[in-house]
Every structure is written in C-alpha cells, then in structure tokens.
Design an enzyme around this catalytic site. Sequence first.
Site, PDB file in Angstrom:
ATOM      1  N   GLU A   1      56.055  -5.138 -12.140  1.00 30.10           N
ATOM      2  CA  GLU A   1      56.731  -6.435 -12.266  1.00 30.10           C
ATOM      3  C   GLU A   1      58.152  -6.300 -12.797  1.00 30.10           C
ATOM      4  O   GLU A   1      58.958  -7.232 -12.693  1.00 30.10           O
ATOM      5  CB  GLU A   1      55.908  -7.366 -13.172  1.00 30.10           C
ATOM      6  CG  GLU A   1      56.010  -7.118 -14.657  1.00 30.10           C
ATOM      7  CD  GLU A   1      55.233  -5.906 -15.160  1.00 30.10           C
ATOM      8  OE1 GLU A   1      55.306  -5.614 -16.362  1.00 30.10           O
ATOM      9  OE2 GLU A   1      54.547  -5.245 -14.343  1.00 30.10           O
TER      10      GLU A   1
ATOM     11  N   HIS B   1      55.126  -0.367 -14.881  1.00 35.52           N
ATOM     12  CA  HIS B   1      55.309  -1.814 -14.766  1.00 35.52           C
ATOM     13  C   HIS B   1      55.917  -2.209 -13.417  1.00 35.52           C
ATOM     14  O   HIS B   1      57.147  -2.301 -13.294  1.00 35.52           O
ATOM     15  CB  HIS B   1      56.237  -2.312 -15.871  1.00 35.52           C
ATOM     16  CG  HIS B   1      55.634  -2.334 -17.231  1.00 35.52           C
ATOM     17  ND1 HIS B   1      54.997  -3.441 -17.752  1.00 35.52           N
ATOM     18  CD2 HIS B   1      55.573  -1.375 -18.191  1.00 35.52           C
ATOM     19  CE1 HIS B   1      54.574  -3.178 -18.985  1.00 35.52           C
ATOM     20  NE2 HIS B   1      54.908  -1.929 -19.274  1.00 35.52           N
TER      21      HIS B   1
ATOM     22  N   CYS C   1      49.822  -1.659 -17.923  1.00 34.04           N
ATOM     23  CA  CYS C   1      50.133  -1.165 -19.269  1.00 34.04           C
ATOM     24  C   CYS C   1      49.076  -1.645 -20.261  1.00 34.04           C
ATOM     25  O   CYS C   1      47.945  -1.199 -20.221  1.00 34.04           O
ATOM     26  CB  CYS C   1      51.548  -1.588 -19.673  1.00 34.04           C
ATOM     27  SG  CYS C   1      52.219  -0.637 -21.064  1.00 34.04           S
TER      28      CYS C   1
END
Length: 231
Positions: free
Chosen positions: A205, A203, A86
């Site tokens: 994560e 994302h 990002c």
Amino acid sequence: MKFGVLVFPGSNCDHDAYHAIKHIHNIETTFIWHKEKELGDVDAVIVPGGFSYGDYLRSGAIARFSPVMNEVVAFAESGGPVLGVCNGFQILLEARLLPGTMMANEQLRFTCKFVHLRCENRQTPFTNAIPDDTILNIPVAHGEGNYFAENDLLKELEDNNQIVFRYCDQRGNISHDSNPNGSAANIAGICNRKGNVVGMMPHPERAVETRLGSDHGKLIFDSAISHLSSV
C-alpha cells in the site's frame, strides 16, 4: 465488490490501504473497527500494518483477541481472501491463520527501506496478476520481521507452495545480503494451504504511485480485484 480494512488501536497503515484500494483502484472500501462483531458485506479483508495495541506484549498478540478477529477467522475459513501486511501478518500468525512466528530483526534494529521481492506463488488471490519474472520493489518498515519456522514446517511450506514472496536482489537472486531481517529461507510472505490467506511483511500500500518510489504494490491489489471479478 467491496474491501474491508481493519482498524486497531495503534494501526497506522489503515488509511494507506484505504487510499490504495479506494482512490488508486476506485474500489469501494470501508474501515472496520476492532470491536465490531460483524464484517458486513465485504468481499476481501485487509489487516493493515502499524503497532496494534502498541505491541506491548508481543507484535499482534493482543489484537488477535479483538472481537473482529473471530469474524476474520470465520471469513478466512470459508474461503474469503484475507491479506495481512506487516503487523497484519503478525496478527494472522498469532491468530493461527498462518503458521510460524516472528522474531526481532537479526540486526536488532528497526528496518525501513525499499527491498526487492521475488514472487514464488502466483496462484493466490493477491498474486495472480504479477507477471512472470517480475521483481517487485516494495518498502519494509518493521522491527520484528524475522520470520521463523522449524525445519519441518519450512519443508511443509515448500512442499505445499505456501511461500509466496522471498527477499532477493534486483536480479532475483536469493542471498543473505538481500535479506533485511534474517528471515528463514528469505521468506517475506506466506499463505495458508488453501491459498486465500496471505501475510507479507513488505508494504504494497506504500508503493502504489511512482512518486512514492514505486508502483509495484498495485499488482497486489490488481490481483485481488481480478480474483474477485472472476468468482
């Protein structure tokens, strides 16, 4: 094996990345402050998401001049694996470690939702463990995720297999409806020519535990761990 997670003023996904690698994958991980002039003994670098320096000038534009980025550039140019997520992707673009630029989302509003991704290149350090035909379900959260490149650059990315992820539907079909931000050619992630530097807007994560809605993001970190174990 050791991962380094950069931290800029305004980073807000650094702890998510740390959690994904340290606590989910049980790999040694350290934070690296933006003013550091050395990366230390890390084997891979994660440039996390957030709003570095508040994105006051342009997303990633100020962070690109942080002292630590000189070391990230040197690390990448020596072949070290670097993942930008990002805002981290935007920083890598500003640092010219990746080609192209980011613009405001086509719909001119912040987008935060799960999207489907098709992996187009499984030869990078961050995609080698993604099974064939797997459609990833990973969230996005950005206001400037509209990847832009001139036609000549898009052709170059295609010819050199530098397009790593594309937005798609749950069956892997590429369409405008499956594109959350208007990115050229539905691009969600790219890599450099060597393949060791990868930038992606979604994302991973935030998708490492099923209780969060998906654990498909684990495959990104599984890939990095597999790569580092083999070198």
